[in-house]
Design a protein around this motif. Structure first.
Motif, PDB file in Angstrom:
ATOM      1  N   ILE A  46      63.809  -0.147  23.594  1.00 54.45           N
ATOM      2  CA  ILE A  46      62.670  -0.382  23.917  1.00 54.45           C
ATOM      3  C   ILE A  46      62.153  -0.856  22.093  1.00 54.45           C
ATOM      4  N   ALA A  62      69.351  -3.111  31.789  1.00 52.46           N
ATOM      5  CA  ALA A  62      68.040  -2.917  31.804  1.00 52.46           C
ATOM      6  C   ALA A  62      68.177  -5.232  31.109  1.00 52.46           C
ATOM      7  N   PRO A  63      67.405  -5.266  31.163  1.00 51.11           N
ATOM      8  CA  PRO A  63      65.918  -5.162  32.578  1.00 51.11           C
ATOM      9  C   PRO A  63      66.096  -5.538  33.796  1.00 51.11           C
ATOM     10  N   GLY A 144      59.920   1.789  34.210  1.00 44.19           N
ATOM     11  CA  GLY A 144      60.390   0.338  34.384  1.00 44.19           C
ATOM     12  C   GLY A 144      60.850  -0.684  35.411  1.00 44.19           C
ATOM     13  N   THR A 198      55.959  -6.482  26.006  1.00 44.38           N
ATOM     14  CA  THR A 198      57.190  -6.582  26.251  1.00 44.38           C
ATOM     15  C   THR A 198      57.294  -8.122  26.820  1.00 44.38           C
ATOM     16  N   TRP A 201      61.448  -6.766  28.963  1.00 44.65           N
ATOM     17  CA  TRP A 201      61.798  -5.930  28.205  1.00 44.65           C
ATOM     18  C   TRP A 201      62.334  -6.396  26.753  1.00 44.65           C
TER      19      TRP A 201
END
Length: 465
Positions: A46, A62-63, A144, A198, A201
């Motif tokens: 991140i 991710a995300p 998350g 963010t 992300w």
């Protein structure tokens, strides 16, 4: 509900299907789901140059994926819990059957490690929504587990591109690793802010967009705590929907994409006409005491498509019933600090170990299968005015599951007649909202500052068929 546990209620009225759609538990349906959504743990970068360990996500990367479905079309997803702790998934803002709502013990038993649950529903409303756990909520969301969900309009409004923006903070140190996910002192006040902001992300991502095109920006604040004021700078743009519902014609002052206040749980759809020149950069910023913080940038690329905002079709209203204000019953809810001596119960879905807040002088005991009375009991089909009174010095985004309501009036400010599922109460504010209790079941009712939710500012409303 005295004498009945939430687990027992799963087999009663809370588990009945509504007129909106039907759903079923995994194992009871022969057909495959539209998708499988694993809840997992992994490492991911991140902060640039650092790998954050112990992240939780939906899927293997991710995300979390943007889930897309269409208004009025059935949708099903098999959620597979690959964590070493229990979880569930709640579909924030959606008016769906109660047994699909994803609240532990109130609507379903938690999904244990290695187990699966099939969520099946037909979304009655178009718009921007999001999904997250409602078990071990603070830790799982902080690590998350927040994703954006889009219900496509039945009729295409005419955008060239659709860009969801998952807006959230992470609490990371300089080494990119998680620090304490909350501070008790902050939980008893406005909440513990994240350290790294963010979008999807990414820190200050740059998006290349076709010059002169029409883009629908879907802002979804999936953060645990932060109430922010957002500005879209550059380009021609207007806000077309808030909290999944088109702006009413009288809310002209809300159409400007500057000064948009969004609290955890809230969403804003912005129609952006991308500038013609590559030199004309558009930015999304959040106001801070030190000046605007750039969250994302949008760069025009290529020859202009020469589109115009006037080409877009107006968004159709969602089929939400209008309350009969003349015959509506007024029900009061007081959001305040907790009475002394209240302690949370141990729970498979976690406790922060503190109780600071309450609704109607009662603090939520925790997500346990024992009996807890509803804050209020509504009759299906009847109209109600909810008088929401904030006795505290802190803001509270108050979210009601399974039902939508219209803002009526406030003792502090002029408010437009927005239809929403999450109302931001400022300190000392009393706000009245109206709804039709058209969806039977037990519906969670809580503050969406997660520390407040997990330290007492939670309850539920029952709608009896």
């Amino acid at each position: 509900m005295l004498g009945l546990s939430r687990r027992e209620l799963l087999l009663g009225s809370a588990g009945t299907a509504t007129a909106f759609a039907t759903g079923g538990l995994i194992g009871l349906e022969a057909n495959a789901a539209d998708m499988t959504l694993p809840i997992t743990r992994f490492d991911h970068s991140i902060v640039s140059g650092e790998i954050t360990k112990g992240i939780m996500g939906f899927g293997k990367d991710a995300p979390p994926p943007v889930l897309r479905m269409r208004q009025g079309q059935p949708f099903s997803v098999d959620v597979v819990n690959e964590l070493n702790e229990a979880s569930v998934v709640h579909w924030h803002g959606m008016r769906i059957p109660n047994q699909m709502d994803g609240v532990p013990y109130l609507t379903q038993t938690p999904i244990e490690p290695g187990e699966s649950f099939r969520y099946s529903f037909t979304p009655p409303d178009a718009g921007t929504y999001w999904y997250h756990p409602h078990c071990n909520t603070l830790e799982q969301m902080a690590r998350g587990l927040t994703g954006v969900m889009v219900v496509e309009d039945a009729e295409d409004p005419g955008f060239d591109q659709d860009l969801p923006l998952n807006i959230r903070d992470f609490r990371l140190g300089g080494d990119g690793q998680f620090i304490a996910l909350f501070k008790p002192r902050s939980a008893a006040r406005g909440g513990t802010l994240g350290t790294v902001s963010t979008i999807n992300w990414n820190v200050a991502p740059v998006y290349d967009l076709p010059a002169g095109s029409l883009v629908r920006l879907r802002l979804a604040v999936t953060d645990l705590t932060r109430v922010g004021t957002y500005d879209l700078n550059g380009g021609e743009a207007e806000v077309i929907a808030l909290d999944s519902n088109p702006l009413p014609l009288t809310a002209v002052n809300l159409k400007t994409p500057e000064g948009v206040i969004l609290a955890p749980g809230q969403r804003a759809d912005i129609a952006l006409r991308v500038p013609d020149s590559e030199e004309q950069v558009v930015t999304l910023t959040r106001r801070t005491p030190k000046g605007p913080k750039v969250l994302a940038s949008f760069h025009p690329v290529g020859a202009s498509a020469n589109r115009s905002l006037a080409e877009l079709k107006p968004l159709a209203l969602n089929p939400i019933p209008e309350a009969d204000l003349a015959n509506a019953e007024i029900v009061e809810f007081v959001f305040g600090w907790t009475p002394d001596g209240t302690t949370p119960e141990p729970s498979i879905c976690g406790s922060l170990g503190y109780t600071f807040w309450s609704i109607n002088r009662v603090a939520w005991e925790g997500d346990t299968p024992g009996p807890v009375d509803p804050l209020a009991v509504f009759k299906q089909g009847k109209s109600y005015i909810l008088r929401l009174r904030n006795e505290t010095q802190n803001a509270h985004p108050i979210h009601l599951h399974g039902l939508s309501f219209k803002l009526l009036r406030s003792n502090k400010r002029a408010i437009p007649p927005l239809i929403t599922d999450t109302a931001l109460l400022m300190k000392g504010e009393t706000m009245e909202v109206a709804l039709v209790a058209d969806n039977p079941g037990n519906w969670a009712f809580h503050c969406h500052v997660i520390e407040h939710q997990k330290t007492g500012l939670t309850g539920y409303i029952r709608v009896d068929a």
